[in-house]
Write an enzyme that holds these catalytic residues in place. Structure first.
Site, PDB file in Angstrom:
ATOM      1  N   ASP A  58       2.233   4.512   0.474  1.00 51.20           N
ATOM      2  CA  ASP A  58       1.860   5.658   1.306  1.00 51.20           C
ATOM      3  C   ASP A  58       3.081   6.533   1.569  1.00 51.20           C
ATOM      4  O   ASP A  58       3.946   6.675   0.719  1.00 51.20           O
ATOM      5  CB  ASP A  58       1.219   5.154   2.603  1.00 51.20           C
ATOM      6  CG  ASP A  58       2.168   4.269   3.433  1.00 51.20           C
ATOM      7  OD1 ASP A  58       3.323   4.069   3.019  1.00 51.20           O
ATOM      8  OD2 ASP A  58       1.750   3.794   4.506  1.00 51.20           O
ATOM      9  N   PHE A  61       0.853  -1.182   0.000  1.00 54.04           N
ATOM     10  CA  PHE A  61       0.000   0.000   0.000  1.00 54.04           C
ATOM     11  C   PHE A  61       0.894   1.238   0.000  1.00 54.04           C
ATOM     12  O   PHE A  61       1.464   1.606   1.036  1.00 54.04           O
ATOM     13  CB  PHE A  61      -0.934  -0.037   1.209  1.00 54.04           C
ATOM     14  CG  PHE A  61      -1.469  -1.425   1.459  1.00 54.04           C
ATOM     15  CD1 PHE A  61      -2.191  -2.079   0.468  1.00 54.04           C
ATOM     16  CD2 PHE A  61      -1.202  -2.094   2.648  1.00 54.04           C
ATOM     17  CE1 PHE A  61      -2.661  -3.366   0.671  1.00 54.04           C
ATOM     18  CE2 PHE A  61      -1.674  -3.371   2.856  1.00 54.04           C
ATOM     19  CZ  PHE A  61      -2.402  -4.015   1.868  1.00 54.04           C
ATOM     20  N   ASP A 114       4.257  -5.575   3.651  1.00 56.72           N
ATOM     21  CA  ASP A 114       3.792  -4.211   3.925  1.00 56.72           C
ATOM     22  C   ASP A 114       3.585  -4.002   5.414  1.00 56.72           C
ATOM     23  O   ASP A 114       3.993  -2.969   5.967  1.00 56.72           O
ATOM     24  CB  ASP A 114       2.495  -3.938   3.166  1.00 56.72           C
ATOM     25  CG  ASP A 114       2.023  -2.505   3.350  1.00 56.72           C
ATOM     26  OD1 ASP A 114       2.365  -1.663   2.503  1.00 56.72           O
ATOM     27  OD2 ASP A 114       1.334  -2.212   4.352  1.00 56.72           O
TER      28      ASP A 114
END
Length: 306
Positions: A215, A213, A283
């Protein structure tokens, strides 16, 4: 998610500001290949869970609002997750679709018990309204019905979310090429899988299709580990805490190169050990590593996508 992988690889091969270092990948893999740190999904105990559809509703609202905490240095993801959990424990109708369509900024703050305006507060409220409206219109008001319609496929789940909820359409154009990242749609699939431990609502036959993810935290961790290298200009911008515009080359490269790098890490671990490892597990490890190092400097971008 193959679009995410393919477009991220394209960015990595055309990148001007961020480089994926294969030697850095090898060093990290060597250090973890025999004992990849396992991080439990709810290791901090901050999420609501009742093993039923209300948990799915909670997670969907959480992931609709899971972005851009950095402008308020006292606010973080834990405040959002635990604040929404507490609100739901106090009132189980708080995330009903009709109510989601009516919240104001001050009311959202009151839910979270937050004493001042939230970063991008108007956008957060707009996305709550969007989620409530589309849930009511297409899914009988229940996020669990999105899960029921995906055929136990995380890939289908992400596609359904992106089709129905514009606020989750995390894609951009980079050097004339369409790039797909889908951070919040993918993290919803991963949250449901993690919360339900791969069973019931969390059973997906293709959980391995989920990427990391992209970010703020993961790129910063990967740079510290020597997996990503930044141009001298980009280093200066990040160290000076200057904002990087959403959709700029630098911002897209930071995110896409992170996805590509962790896919390469995963491939190398599988090749060396023969063990299957999920990108979502990597992750979780990278994110936990990052939040345990609060001095880690990350890029700053105002965005609803992360």
């Amino acid at each position: 998610m193959e679009e995410v992988r393919a477009s991220s690889a394209w960015v990595a091969s055309h990148s001007s500001h961020v480089t994926v270092d294969s030697v850095g990948i090898e060093k990290v893999v060597e250090s973890v290949e025999n004992s990849i740190p396992k991080v439990e999904w709810n290791y901090e105990g901050i999420h609501y869970f009742d093993n039923g559809p209300l948990t799915v509703q909670y997670l969907f609202v959480l992931d609709a609002l899971n972005f851009c905490f950095w402008p308020d240095d006292k606010l973080n993801y834990d405040d959002l997750a635990s604040g929404l959990k507490s609100a739901l424990e106090n009132d189980q109708s708080v995330f009903d679709a009709d109510r989601l369509q009516k919240y104001t900024g001050p009311e959202l703050r009151a839910l979270l018990k937050w004493p001042r305006p939230l970063p991008l507060e108007d956008e957060r409220v707009r996305l709550m309204h969007e989620v409530g409206y589309e849930l009511e219109k297409s899914f009988g008001g229940k996020a669990s019905n999105i899960i029921n319609s995906c055929g136990k496929s995380a890939t289908n789940l992400v596609a359904i979310i992106a089709r129905h909820f514009p606020g989750f359409r995390d894609h951009t154009v980079y050097k004339g090429h369409q790039v797909f990242l889908y951070k919040r749609a993918q993290i919803f699939a991963a949250d449901v899988w993690g919360a339900f431990k791969g069973k019931g609502y969390g059973e997906f036959s293709d959980v391995g299709s989920i990427t990391i993810f992209a970010d703020y935290i993961v790129p910063a961790v990967l740079q510290q580990l020597g997996v990503l290298k930044y141009s001298s200009n980009l280093v200066k911008v990040i160290e000076a805490n200057k904002e990087i515009g959403s959709g700029t080359e630098e911002e897209v490269e930071l995110r896409a190169c992170s996805i590509y790098a962790v896919e390469k890490m995963r491939d190398l671990i599988v090749k060396r050990t023969g063990k299957q490892v999920l990108s979502v597990e990597l992750d979780l490890w990278l994110w936990a590593y990052g939040v345990s190092n609060p001095a880690l400097q990350h890029h700053r971008t105002l965005s609803i996508y992360y």
